[in-house]
Enzyme design. Structure first.
Site, short mmCIF file in Angstrom:
data_model
loop_
_atom_site.label_atom_id
_atom_site.label_comp_id
_atom_site.label_asym_id
_atom_site.label_seq_id
_atom_site.Cartn_x
_atom_site.Cartn_y
_atom_site.Cartn_z
N ARG A 117 0.83 -1.20 0.00
CA ARG A 117 0.00 0.00 0.00
C ARG A 117 0.87 1.26 0.00
O ARG A 117 0.55 2.25 -0.66
CB ARG A 117 -0.90 -0.02 1.23
CG ARG A 117 -1.70 1.26 1.46
CD ARG A 117 -2.46 1.18 2.79
NE ARG A 117 -3.24 2.39 3.07
CZ ARG A 117 -3.96 2.57 4.17
NH1 ARG A 117 -4.00 1.62 5.10
NH2 ARG A 117 -4.63 3.70 4.35
N ASN A 170 1.77 2.29 14.83
CA ASN A 170 0.87 1.29 14.24
C ASN A 170 0.96 1.20 12.72
O ASN A 170 0.66 0.16 12.14
CB ASN A 170 -0.58 1.51 14.69
CG ASN A 170 -1.07 2.92 14.42
OD1 ASN A 170 -0.32 3.81 14.04
ND2 ASN A 170 -2.37 3.13 14.59
N THR A 196 9.83 4.58 18.19
CA THR A 196 10.79 3.54 18.61
C THR A 196 10.29 2.17 18.14
O THR A 196 11.03 1.42 17.50
CB THR A 196 10.98 3.57 20.13
OG1 THR A 196 11.54 4.83 20.50
CG2 THR A 196 11.93 2.46 20.56
N GLY A 246 -0.18 10.56 15.85
CA GLY A 246 0.04 9.88 17.11
C GLY A 246 -1.01 10.25 18.13
O GLY A 246 -2.16 10.52 17.78
N GLY A 247 -0.59 10.31 19.39
CA GLY A 247 -1.53 10.60 20.47
C GLY A 247 -1.47 12.04 20.92
O GLY A 247 -1.13 12.95 20.15
N THR A 249 0.58 13.60 22.54
CA THR A 249 1.87 14.28 22.41
C THR A 249 1.77 15.41 21.39
O THR A 249 2.43 16.44 21.52
CB THR A 249 2.96 13.28 21.97
OG1 THR A 249 3.07 12.25 22.95
CG2 THR A 249 4.31 13.97 21.83
N GLU A 265 -2.72 14.44 13.32
CA GLU A 265 -3.82 13.50 13.55
C GLU A 265 -3.53 12.82 14.87
O GLU A 265 -2.52 12.14 15.01
CB GLU A 265 -3.94 12.50 12.40
CG GLU A 265 -5.21 11.65 12.48
CD GLU A 265 -5.01 10.36 13.24
OE1 GLU A 265 -5.49 10.29 14.41
OE2 GLU A 265 -4.40 9.44 12.70
N CYS A 299 -6.28 4.37 14.93
CA CYS A 299 -6.99 5.61 15.25
C CYS A 299 -8.43 5.55 14.78
O CYS A 299 -9.32 6.15 15.40
CB CYS A 299 -6.29 6.80 14.60
SG CYS A 299 -4.65 7.13 15.28
#
Length: 497
Positions: A117, A170, A196, A246-247, A249, A265, A299
């Protein structure tokens, strides 16, 4: 295998993967490394360099120099190199996929699919970039009241400079190339800071761009601890744009980054509203796929099902039957449910589950955990006072909240601080559109689970779910700025018919 064959130069004599700077693979002067823990074995699988701030400085200086000449490279040539990188990426899909299996416990087939992809995304981006960057605008002054046609305005899109790309664990390959390819086709240079967990797969991907023959310094990849180089990177004056997935952060980054464009995002609590007239078999299939694919570590996973009370019993039974058929085990065996990425993630998920148990949620399966591996769990009769109703588990746990009206479902969806995606299941398209308009999310899927993609579709979140919009075209546009040249004529000039 990872780090062998054409990828052998990525590994130093101690078995530590190097970082990429100035067109070369290098060891860090720190002499330190960062371990990458295999989620399945919970043992160290790989090690990467712990780069220093001084090395980051050198990377960004080289990026600034390389970008100036790259911006003068013809569009067709940029596209040609991107197509070449895409082909190399797909050619070497297996060792990259193997890294994904070992680093983030992604099921083997899904890992290969991510790499393929990603190659397709790079090629599509090359083609789209040539089209949209090859066009400008021509404006004339007399369209605005009080003006004669004495000014011709030419507009074009020019690069921003150095782009900092930070993808999540992910999708460390796909969500890296979704930033790299738009940046490069638009004439920017790029510094990649991979997560990481997923760093080795990302380093292999970067090597495919290296093999394609991109100019030295144009693409860099630094690894290390976020606590040491994270803020240094995001606050660096040499960075002209940040693309982060990510989150939360990302919220901290947005507050520190300064006056540069941001593309962010940051996750979601994607709600699925199921109406009384819904196709329950279709809804159950999508809820299980949306809620449990890659163990819910997406997500756009279904994070809460808001089901009309009159059909809740029937739908829950259908979901339970499908959950029972999910396979649980190792990513090498292509199981549906594999270990979550870290022990701390598993502990967080367990905390949400225990809170729901204490407050009276109905467990449709027995809660079971071994190490990082959590068996799929459906929680029925979840109430708004439970943490799982609002927090993003990022794991194979799905709460069901029974509602008595559509308005109740919309209210719950909109009360969340997130607003990434949502979905609605109904046979009535008019109701679907009305609910879609009312849901405060970047995307609403009708009769399907939330999803990112195809990769040329716009992808964005509202509220704490992000800033800006992704998708190939939107990413190219946000990584450019408008340049205007105005030609002033001594006398008005009009085309003659």
């Amino acid at each position: 295998m990872a780090g062998t064959g054409v990828f052998a130069e990525l590994v130093d004599g101690d078995g530590v993967f190097k970082y990429y700077s100035g067109g070369d693979w290098k060891r860090s002067s720190s002499g330190k490394s960062v371990p990458i823990i295999n989620p399945t074995t919970r043992k160290t699988q790989f090690k990467v360099q712990a780069c220093t701030q001084e090395e980051v400085n050198k990377v960004i200086d080289a990026s600034k120099t390389a970008q100036k000449s790259w911006a003068r490279t013809p569009l067709w040539k940029r596209a040609e190199l991107l197509h070449k990188a895409a082909a190399i990426l797909k050619e070497h899909k297996n060792p990259i996929a193997e890294s994904l299996v070992k680093e983030i416990a992604k099921p083997a087939k899904d890992a290969v699919s991510e790499v393929v992809r990603s190659g397709d995304l790079v090629s599509y981006c090359a083609e789209e970039g040539v089209r949209i960057l090859g066009e400008g605008k021509f404006l004339v002054s007399d369209s605005f009241p009080g003006n004669e046609r004495t000014k011709y305005c030419l507009t074009s899109k020019i690069p921003l400079g150095v782009i900092l790309a930070i993808p999540p664990f992910n999708y460390p390959v796909n969500l890296a190339v979704s930033k790299i390819a738009p940046a490069l086709i638009a004439g920017n240079s790029l510094v990649l800071k991979p997560p990481t967990q997923g760093a080795v797969a990302a380093l292999h991907m970067v090597h495919c761009f290296h093999l394609a023959g991109f100019p030295k310094g144009l693409i860099s990849c630094v690894t290390g601890k976020g606590s040491e180089i994270g803020d240094f990177l995001t606050m660096h004056p040499g960075i002209n744009c940040i693309s982060f997935t990510g989150g939360d952060t990302g919220i901290a980054i947005s507050k520190k980054a300064g006056m540069i464009p941001l593309q962010m995002e940051l996750g979601g609590k994607d709600a699925c509203i199921i109406l009384e007239d819904a196709d329950l078999d279709l809804a159950a299939t999508n809820i299980v796929k949306g809620g449990f694919s890659y163990s819910g570590q997406r997500c756009t996973a279904v994070k809460v099902a808001l089901v009309m009370q009159s059909v809740a019993d029937a739908l829950v039974e259908k979901i339970k039957a499908k959950v029972a058929n999910l396979t649980v085990g190792t990513p090498e065996d292509d199981c549906d449910i594999t270990p979550v990425v870290t022990e701390s993630s598993a502990n967080f998920i367990e905390g949400l589950v225990m809170d729901a148990k204490q407050k009276g949620a109905t467990f449709c399966q027995e809660y079971k955990r071994e190490g990082n591996l959590i068996w799929p769990l459906l929680l029925d009769n979840v109430r708004p006072d439970m943490r799982i109703a609002w927090e993003e588990p990022f794991g194979p746990v799905l709460p069901v909240i029974r509602i008595t009206s559509v308005e109740e479902g919309i209210h719950h969806c909109n009360a969340s601080n997130f607003g990434l995606q949502g979905c609605v299941f109904t046979r009535d398209i008019n109701k679907a559109i009305l609910i879609s308009d009312a849901m405060e999310t970047g995307t609403v899927q009708i009769n399907s689970a939330p999803a990112r993609g195809p990769d040329h579709f716009p992808f964005q979140g509202l509220k704490d779910s992000g800033i800006g919009s992704q998708g190939i075209t939107n990413s190219i546009n946000m990584m450019t700025k408008i340049k205007t040249t105005v030609i002033n004529l001594p006398t008005p000039s009009y085309s003659m018919g």
